[in-house]
Design a protein around this motif. Structure first.
Motif, PDB file in Angstrom:
ATOM      1  N   GLU A 487       0.822  -1.196   0.000  1.00 21.37           N
ATOM      2  CA  GLU A 487       0.000   0.000   0.000  1.00 21.37           C
ATOM      3  C   GLU A 487       0.864   1.258   0.000  1.00 21.37           C
ATOM      4  N   ARG A 522      -6.886  -2.450   2.722  1.00 19.79           N
ATOM      5  CA  ARG A 522      -6.410  -1.263   1.989  1.00 19.79           C
ATOM      6  C   ARG A 522      -5.498  -1.683   0.832  1.00 19.79           C
ATOM      7  N   CYS A 525      -7.382  -3.234  -2.216  1.00 15.86           N
ATOM      8  CA  CYS A 525      -8.268  -2.390  -3.019  1.00 15.86           C
ATOM      9  C   CYS A 525      -7.801  -2.312  -4.469  1.00 15.86           C
ATOM     10  N   LEU A 555     -11.946   1.207   6.749  1.00 14.31           N
ATOM     11  CA  LEU A 555     -11.983   0.241   5.653  1.00 14.31           C
ATOM     12  C   LEU A 555     -13.368   0.189   5.021  1.00 14.31           C
ATOM     13  N   VAL A 558     -13.590   3.202   2.798  1.00 11.97           N
ATOM     14  CA  VAL A 558     -12.776   3.054   1.594  1.00 11.97           C
ATOM     15  C   VAL A 558     -13.479   2.134   0.596  1.00 11.97           C
ATOM     16  N   GLY A 591      -6.064   8.986   5.762  1.00  7.45           N
ATOM     17  CA  GLY A 591      -6.742   7.957   4.992  1.00  7.45           C
ATOM     18  C   GLY A 591      -8.244   8.183   4.933  1.00  7.45           C
TER      19      GLY A 591
END
Length: 807
Positions: A487, A522, A525, A555, A558, A591
């Motif tokens: 990430e 993450r 994704c 999460l 996201v 984030g």
């Protein structure tokens, strides 16, 4: 030169009329300029007997004088190089290099693994070099026999009153010679001592030896012979296979699919000429597809009748294996159990401390070879040299590997318990490295850290796969560390696949906390939104405190943002934002704001404001990479809204500058993608093609789909449809319904524009079935939607096909 078929390997020399052993010895003595009396004294025979031998030599060789006998002796030796009558493929460069070395130095040793073609190269050099050649085969010699074997090849009769090396030196001083000592592995100390003496005895002599390992003398020049290149149908390895296969089955013609199998065979055999020749000979009985499949199960298919060392790979490697001591065999067995490449430090970690010296010995024996570095894809734009330290200034430790054919041979002799022990040690070693890198990743965006991550990704991926498959307690620790690195520094396809495997594993899931699951999600994704959704649900069910609540809702936000579920995403992100502020967790807060910007795709001003807040938070956390990544998203949002074009250009250039300075190819690809949005024509296409190449190698399906969509806007006709097809394929693999809908809408417009009304209407029906009428009509141009109304049957066909596929 006399027309002969002389062979220095054999006792019996075939000439126009057979020479006896005594006649050959006499001929050699004549070449050494000995008188008849001196010959008689050396052999312990009468002068009359010597005269009889000389008379026989003149008759058999057609020599009118003693000078003609001397010339005949030289010619016979010059014809003594037993070069095979097959073609010499792919070694022209090596031939020139070794010839050049022999012009500059007097002793060259060709080293390489079993089956690399050392002997063939030496023989070709011998006949191409402007010297008379003598070839001595030492494979079956004992140490005390080295001088005698060479003496026999030059025609010197060895007796108690004659120093063979001095006699050999006299013969080889008569004119410039190349002495080939083939296969000296078993007699290295004796051969080394012999070469030292004979080079003194024959000042014009050069020596060319072949061995798995150097002889170890200061006067020796070592030429390491690598396997043949296997890359591409015109590569030396594949050409060698095809030539030998056509010799085994005259008239053979290979199709494109068959040539692809040939490529796999040559790669599987690591470009070793012996292995390739043995495989090609099997085409007499098997087609190349069958041979490819059989080689996937082992090397048993590679043998030929004869029983010699070069008639099976097994025999070739067994010959070397038997020369190893117990420590060398133990270390080699453990190194063979490693999944990929290794450096000295890793080798010692899976063997014993201090084993590095044994590794070096194995390298000398060509049982281990230098590895082509596992490295990240080349950045689409070269980073300029800066005042900061570049990766080349801090070279990583050299890495090594076993050729696959050697690995298979060794593993067949290695106990399963040893293999498991090595793999567990490999896992522990990389858990520690990965966790150390992950612990500082958020604030370390140095080029060295990025290079380290991409060098470790393949190893971490192998270790993680093994850990999951064997139920190791270390699997979760390594998975989380890999996720953080992926990430932060950008993903790598193989390690992300391993991460997906870990994220689906029930044992890993059972032991993961909400924070663990969020870190995994993450990183994934890029890869699979359905899987991220599963992890998000698990994380929301494991909230046991403020930090867990923050992570789980982050999460969920996201995931919702990427799926286009704006309100759901923002609700989770609001909870996460409150907890991040409460806990003063600036990185998580960054984030949260970043995800909020993604969720607000339909509100450019709101999205840019969220991205700016994310940049501020990431900056407070010291994470320069995510500052840059958010700037890319901010530029992308502004470009899509066709707002602030000057600012988009400036933001895009900032992203390019940062990525090139740091050598971060993933961020550079992002920068190229957004820069293309404010370009046109060839400039936009060039940036997009570079970005697509990078995203493919990273396994970043989302950005690959986005780049392909952007590419479709600058292409026409079939090329436009091809780009849209790739975008759709990537979006479906990612399970990103929003991106998939955009790709389908693009296909509908392209098909309609191309005049394929039925195809466009069927595609529209498929889109209707997946996203509903409102979204489908919103995604497509109004005039296309209106025109499609006249094709109800095609629309129904597309809907039925989509429904069947979903079922």
């Amino acid at each position: 030169m006399l027309s002969t078929d002389f062979r220095g390997y054999d006792d019996d020399v075939v000439v126009p009329e057979r020479l006896t052993r005594r006649e050959r010895a006499t001929l050699s003595a004549i070449e050494r300029r000995l008188s008849n009396a001196e010959i008689a004294g050396e052999f312990g025979i009468s002068v009359r007997t010597v005269e009889s031998h000389i008379a026989a030599l003149r008759r058999k060789l057609g020599a009118e004088s003693r000078a003609a006998l001397i010339r005949a002796a030289r010619d016979l030796r010059g014809a003594a190089v037993p070069v095979p009558n097959t073609s010499f493929v792919g070694r022209g460069h090596a031939l020139d290099e070794v010839r050049g070395l022999l012009d500059r130095t007097r002793w060259v040793t060709i080293v390489g693994p079993a089956g690399a073609g050392k002997t063939r190269l030496a023989l070709e050099v011998a006949v191409a070099h402007e010297r008379a050649a003598v070839v001595a085969e030492l494979e079956h010699a004992m140490p005390e026999d080295v001088s005698a074997v060479v003496a026999r090849c030059v025609g010197v009769s060895v007796g108690p009153r004659l120093d063979p090396v001095e006699a050999i030196g006299v013969v080889l001083s008569a004119q410039p010679h190349t002495l080939v000592l083939d296969n000296v592995d078993r007699v290295v100390p004796a051969a080394r001592a012999f070469v030292r003496r004979v080079l003194v005895a024959a000042p014009a002599l050069v020596v060319l030896a072949t061995s798995r390992a150097p002889l170890g003398d200061s006067g020796e020049t070592v030429y390491a012979l690598p396997p043949l290149d296997t890359d591409g149908p015109d590569s030396p390895a594949q050409r060698l296979f095809v030539e030998r296969a056509q010799a085994a089955r005259p008239g053979l013609r290979l199709t494109g699919d068959e040539l692809a199998s040939v490529g796999r065979i040559c790669q599987r055999l690591d470009g070793l000429p012996l292995a390739i020749e043995l495989a090609a000979a099997r085409v007499r009985h098997l087609n190349v597809h069958e041979l490819d499949a059989r080689l996937g199960d082992g090397l048993d298919a590679l043998e030929r009748a004869g029983g010699g060392r070069h008639d099976t790979l097994e025999a070739a490697f067994e010959w070397t294996w038997n020369l190893l001591d117990e420590d060398e065999r133990s270390v080699l067995s453990r190194l063979a159990a490693l999944p990929r490449t290794f450096d000295i430090e890793l080798a010692e970690a899976v063997t014993t401390p201090g084993a590095g010296r044994i590794v070096l010995r194995l390298l000398d024996r060509s049982l281990i070879v230098p590895a082509i570095a596992d490295s990240r894809p080349e950045p689409p734009i070269r980073a300029p040299e800066t005042a900061t330290q570049r990766p080349s200034d801090v070279p990583a430790a050299r890495r090594f590997r076993l050729l696959d054919v050697v690995r298979r041979f060794v593993l067949a002799r290695t106990e399963a318990a040893v293999i498991d022990e090595v793999r567990n040690a490999h896992l522990q070693y990389h858990v520690e490295l990965a966790e150390d890198l992950a612990a500082r990743a958020r604030t370390d965006d140095s080029t060295q850290a990025i290079e380290t991550a991409f060098r470790l990704y393949p190893e971490m991926g192998s270790a993680l796969t093994w850990a999951v498959e064997h139920g190791s307690e270390l699997a979760l620790r390594l998975a989380r560390a890999v996720a953080v690195c992926a990430e932060q520094y950008g993903p790598e396809a193989y390690s992300v696949d391993a991460l997906g495997l870990a994220a689906r594993d029930e044992k890993v899931r059972a032991s993961a906390s909400a924070t663990d699951l969020t870190d995994l999600g993450r990183a994934l994704c890029y890869h699979d939104l359905d899987l991220v959704g599963e992890l998000s649900g698990l994380a929301l069910g494991r909230i046991d405190g403020p930090a867990a609540e923050l992570a789980a809702n982050e999460l969920a936000g996201v995931c919702g943002a990427y799926r286009g579920r704006r309100d759901q995403a923002l609700a989770h992100l609001a909870v996460a934002e409150r907890r991040a502020v409460q806990l003063e967790d600036h990185w998580r807060l960054g984030g949260v704001h970043q995800a909020a910007g993604i969720a607000r795709a339909d509100d450019p001003a709101g999205a840019i404001a969220s991205f700016q807040a994310a940049i501020d938070a990431y900056a407070r956390a010291g994470d320069a990479m995510h500052v840059n990544n958010t700037r890319y998203l901010m530029a992308r949002a502004a470009a899509q809204a066709e707002r602030r074009p000057e600012q988009v250009v400036a933001w895009a250039q900032q992203c390019v500058d940062y990525a090139t300075e740091k050598g971060n190819a993933h961020e550079l690809a992002h920068a190229l993608l957004v820069r293309a949005s404010v370009q046109s024509g060839a400039d936009a296409e060039s940036d997009l093609m570079a970005a697509i190449g990078a995203f493919q190698s990273f396994g970043d399906l989302r950005c690959l789909a986005r780049s392909s969509l952007a590419l479709s806007a600058v292409r026409t006709g079939d090329e436009r449809l091809s780009a849209l097809d790739q975008a759709l394929n990537m979006a479906e693999r990612l399970h990103d319904d929003h991106l998939a809908a955009q790709a389908r809408a693009g296909r509908i417009a392209a098909l309609w524009q191309a005049g394929d009304r039925h195809g466009a209407a069927a595609e529209f029906g498929s889109l209707l079935e997946r996203v509903g009428a409102d979204v489908a009509e919103q995604q497509c141009p109004p005039d296309v939607v209106a025109g499609i109304a006249a094709w109800p049957e095609a629309v129904a066909e597309g809907r039925a096909r989509a429904a069947a596929r979903h079922t």
